[in-house]
Design a protein around this motif. Sequence first.
Motif, PDB file in Angstrom:
ATOM      1  N   ASP A   1      23.377 -15.354  -6.813  1.00  0.00           N
ATOM      2  CA  ASP A   1      23.859 -14.706  -5.592  1.00  0.00           C
ATOM      3  C   ASP A   1      22.675 -14.256  -4.767  1.00  0.00           C
ATOM      4  OD1 ASP A   1      26.564 -15.031  -6.122  1.00  0.00           O
ATOM      5  OD2 ASP A   1      26.690 -13.174  -7.264  1.00  0.00           O
TER       6      ASP A   1
ATOM      7  N   VAL B   1      26.971 -19.069  -3.224  1.00  0.00           N
ATOM      8  CA  VAL B   1      28.179 -19.236  -2.412  1.00  0.00           C
ATOM      9  C   VAL B   1      28.084 -20.517  -1.588  1.00  0.00           C
ATOM     10  CG1 VAL B   1      29.564 -18.242  -0.548  1.00  0.00           C
ATOM     11  CG2 VAL B   1      28.656 -16.765  -2.346  1.00  0.00           C
ATOM     12  N   TRP B   2      27.023 -20.665  -0.811  1.00  0.00           N
ATOM     13  CA  TRP B   2      26.894 -21.865   0.012  1.00  0.00           C
ATOM     14  C   TRP B   2      26.474 -23.073  -0.809  1.00  0.00           C
ATOM     15  CZ3 TRP B   2      21.907 -23.514  -0.163  1.00  0.00           C
ATOM     16  CH2 TRP B   2      20.883 -22.562  -0.261  1.00  0.00           C
TER      17      TRP B   2
ATOM     18  N   LYS C   1      29.634 -24.459  -2.695  1.00  0.00           N
ATOM     19  CA  LYS C   1      30.627 -24.976  -1.748  1.00  0.00           C
ATOM     20  C   LYS C   1      30.203 -26.346  -1.212  1.00  0.00           C
ATOM     21  CE  LYS C   1      32.841 -23.990   2.655  1.00  0.00           C
ATOM     22  NZ  LYS C   1      32.810 -23.188   3.869  1.00  0.00           N
ATOM     23  N   GLU C   2      28.957 -26.451  -0.756  1.00  0.00           N
ATOM     24  CA  GLU C   2      28.482 -27.709  -0.171  1.00  0.00           C
ATOM     25  C   GLU C   2      28.316 -28.798  -1.232  1.00  0.00           C
ATOM     26  OE1 GLU C   2      28.175 -29.992   2.826  1.00  0.00           O
ATOM     27  OE2 GLU C   2      28.182 -27.861   3.296  1.00  0.00           O
TER      28      GLU C   2
ATOM     29  N   THR D   1      16.090 -20.831   2.318  1.00  0.00           N
ATOM     30  CA  THR D   1      17.435 -20.331   1.999  1.00  0.00           C
ATOM     31  C   THR D   1      18.067 -19.646   3.201  1.00  0.00           C
ATOM     32  OG1 THR D   1      16.482 -18.310   1.030  1.00  0.00           O
ATOM     33  CG2 THR D   1      17.039 -20.119  -0.486  1.00  0.00           C
TER      34      THR D   1
ATOM     35  N   GLY E   1      20.260 -22.935   8.031  1.00  0.00           N
ATOM     36  CA  GLY E   1      21.556 -23.604   7.966  1.00  0.00           C
ATOM     37  C   GLY E   1      21.466 -25.064   7.562  1.00  0.00           C
TER      38      GLY E   1
ATOM     39  N   ARG F   1      20.836 -25.148   3.872  1.00  0.00           N
ATOM     40  CA  ARG F   1      22.056 -24.766   3.156  1.00  0.00           C
ATOM     41  C   ARG F   1      23.067 -25.907   3.094  1.00  0.00           C
ATOM     42  NH1 ARG F   1      23.622 -18.592   4.774  1.00  0.00           N
ATOM     43  NH2 ARG F   1      21.703 -17.628   4.011  1.00  0.00           N
ATOM     44  N   ARG F   2      23.037 -26.765   4.081  1.00  0.00           N
ATOM     45  CA  ARG F   2      23.932 -27.927   4.095  1.00  0.00           C
ATOM     46  C   ARG F   2      23.354 -29.079   3.270  1.00  0.00           C
ATOM     47  NH1 ARG F   2      23.599 -29.015   9.221  1.00  0.00           N
ATOM     48  NH2 ARG F   2      21.967 -30.550   8.878  1.00  0.00           N
TER      49      ARG F   2
END
Length: 181
Positions: free
Chosen positions: A47, A51-52, A55-56, A85, A88, A91-92
């Motif tokens: 954490d 989370v991201w 999900k991705e 980190t 965006g 993160r993708r």
Amino acid sequence: MKNLIMVIMVSHFFTSCSTTMNQSVYDKQSKTKMLVGLSNRGGLQQDPFSVWFNKEYGAYALNKEAVQVIKNDSENLSIMLFMGTWCGDSRREVPRIYRILDAVDFDESRLTLINMDREKNSPDGEETGLNIHHVPTLILYKNSSEIGRVIESPIQSLEEDMAAIINGESYTPNYSDFGAN
């Protein structure tokens, strides 16, 4: 006595290595933590990053033909991956890269993950001389020589771009002329 000294030295080595892996610092802009320096998947699965990341990673659908091309040559590859980190695009794309690497059974000991701060620097300067100006930057190496890179986002898809690079096809990444005169 020699064995005790050896155990102490080995313990110190692993302790000192673990303190520099997955180092987090406070990011004033986002008012949360960010990773800097050498990292690994474990750092991204903590954490708040998990989370991201999860999900991705779970949502990405692979192009199986391109994955097979990568898999056929994955034993000859090593990778440097620069990311933020806080970014965006990172993160993708980075969870997607891990999804591809898992699909080809890539040996993660040949992956070097470096987290950058917002100024695109890492604490130990791993980016020095590598022209890292956008993140993420995925650099593919074969026999210790760079064969290509994907900068910030792919042209087609990550796995298609990686396959094109591996196959020696003409490939020009985004921002390839960044900083050119």
